[in-house]
Write a protein that holds these residues in place. Structure first.
Motif, PDB file in Angstrom:
ATOM      1  N   ILE A 138       7.477 -11.091   1.552  1.00 30.67           N
ATOM      2  CA  ILE A 138       6.801 -10.150   2.445  1.00 30.67           C
ATOM      3  C   ILE A 138       5.384 -10.628   2.694  1.00 30.67           C
ATOM      4  N   GLU A 139       4.964 -10.577   3.954  1.00 34.53           N
ATOM      5  CA  GLU A 139       3.572 -10.867   4.286  1.00 34.53           C
ATOM      6  C   GLU A 139       2.839  -9.536   4.349  1.00 34.53           C
ATOM      7  N   TRP A 140       2.065  -9.258   3.322  1.00 40.01           N
ATOM      8  CA  TRP A 140       1.422  -7.958   3.174  1.00 40.01           C
ATOM      9  C   TRP A 140       0.303  -7.744   4.181  1.00 40.01           C
ATOM     10  N   ALA A 141      -0.282  -8.804   4.665  1.00 41.04           N
ATOM     11  CA  ALA A 141      -1.401  -8.668   5.601  1.00 41.04           C
ATOM     12  C   ALA A 141      -0.979  -7.989   6.894  1.00 41.04           C
ATOM     13  N   MET A 142       0.266  -8.210   7.325  1.00 41.34           N
ATOM     14  CA  MET A 142       0.744  -7.564   8.547  1.00 41.34           C
ATOM     15  C   MET A 142       0.794  -6.045   8.349  1.00 41.34           C
ATOM     16  N   TRP A 143       1.252  -5.600   7.169  1.00 40.47           N
ATOM     17  CA  TRP A 143       1.295  -4.170   6.874  1.00 40.47           C
ATOM     18  C   TRP A 143      -0.117  -3.598   6.801  1.00 40.47           C
ATOM     19  N   LYS A 187      -1.853 -14.565  12.513  1.00 41.30           N
ATOM     20  CA  LYS A 187      -0.624 -15.333  12.695  1.00 41.30           C
ATOM     21  C   LYS A 187       0.192 -15.309  11.407  1.00 41.30           C
ATOM     22  N   ARG A 188       1.488 -15.147  11.556  1.00 40.10           N
ATOM     23  CA  ARG A 188       2.372 -15.167  10.391  1.00 40.10           C
ATOM     24  C   ARG A 188       2.603 -16.605   9.942  1.00 40.10           C
ATOM     25  N   LYS A 189       2.932 -16.766   8.664  1.00 38.59           N
ATOM     26  CA  LYS A 189       3.210 -18.113   8.146  1.00 38.59           C
ATOM     27  C   LYS A 189       4.521 -18.642   8.700  1.00 38.59           C
ATOM     28  N   ILE A 215      -3.658  -2.545   0.180  1.00 38.02           N
ATOM     29  CA  ILE A 215      -2.680  -3.517   0.690  1.00 38.02           C
ATOM     30  C   ILE A 215      -3.361  -4.853   0.983  1.00 38.02           C
ATOM     31  N   TYR A 216      -4.583  -4.805   1.515  1.00 33.61           N
ATOM     32  CA  TYR A 216      -5.325  -6.055   1.739  1.00 33.61           C
ATOM     33  C   TYR A 216      -5.624  -6.760   0.421  1.00 33.61           C
ATOM     34  N   LEU A 217      -5.916  -5.996  -0.610  1.00 32.20           N
ATOM     35  CA  LEU A 217      -6.166  -6.594  -1.930  1.00 32.20           C
ATOM     36  C   LEU A 217      -4.901  -7.275  -2.447  1.00 32.20           C
ATOM     37  N   LEU A 218      -3.760  -6.639  -2.235  1.00 34.43           N
ATOM     38  CA  LEU A 218      -2.488  -7.245  -2.633  1.00 34.43           C
ATOM     39  C   LEU A 218      -2.226  -8.523  -1.835  1.00 34.43           C
ATOM     40  N   ALA A 219      -2.519  -8.489  -0.533  1.00 30.06           N
ATOM     41  CA  ALA A 219      -2.332  -9.684   0.303  1.00 30.06           C
ATOM     42  C   ALA A 219      -3.251 -10.813  -0.142  1.00 30.06           C
TER      43      ALA A 219
END
Length: 193
Positions: free
Chosen positions: A4-9, A58-60, A120-124
């Protein structure tokens, strides 16, 4: 299973919380609450958050859908350099911006949403994600041979398409050959032999 890409959330959550902060700030300021100045602060903080979060990163893997008009805001966000790219900075920034808005009932929902997006940003950030702009790819020029499917059958100058249809109908009448439905020359009867 994919990662999961957390930054998008976090981006979607922060953008929504900015809009909620603006709405709560308008209610508090227009309603002349006793601490209406926190409402004015919430409007300013919400606008700043919306401007910061509007351009998607941008997503990876895979493709990323760009928001309408995002390319103009992407240039502004890129100017801040590592401060806008680093998700640790965004997590601390969002948490800091959410604290003053928490003192007013009208803006407490925006505060809670912004605190969640900070988490969520901290998790990303701990997962090693960072914001990268969506760069538009230069359009490829089509190959000359690939654009022509079937070359024209008659030489130039060619009449317009409507005139060509009329000419083909007139030729059918003149020659007696029709490209439409044809009659069967052998009569069909109901008798069985």
């Amino acid at each position: 299973m994919g990662q999961i890409e957390w930054a998008m959330w976090a981006n979607e959550q922060a953008l929504a919380s900015g809009l909620i902060l603006i709405t709560g700030g308008i209610v508090a300021t227009a309603g002349q609450f006793t601490q209406w100045y926190f409402g004015a602060y919430s409007i300013a903080a919400g606008v700043f958050i919306c401007l910061l979060e509007y351009p998607r990163g941008k997503r990876k893997k895979g493709s990323t859908m760009e928001r309408c008009g995002q390319k103009y805001m992407t240039k502004v966000v890129k100017l801040f350099g590592p401060f806008s790219r680093n998700y640790y900075v965004r997590a601390i920034l969002h948490l800091g911006l959410s604290v003053p808005a928490g003192f007013l009932l009208a803006t407490i929902l925006g505060t809670a949403c912004l605190a969640i997006s900070s988490g969520i940003y901290l998790l990303a950030a701990t997962r090693g994600e960072q914001w990268t702009p969506i760069e538009s790819k230069p359009k490829e020029r089509p190959q000359v041979g690939a654009t022509i499917k079937q070359p024209p059958s008659n030489p130039p100058p060619r009449p317009p398409a409507e005139a060509r249809k009329k000419l083909s109908e007139e030729e059918e009448v003149a020659t007696g050959v029709s490209s439409g439905p044809q009659e069967n020359p052998i009569p069909v009867t109901d008798e069985v032999v």
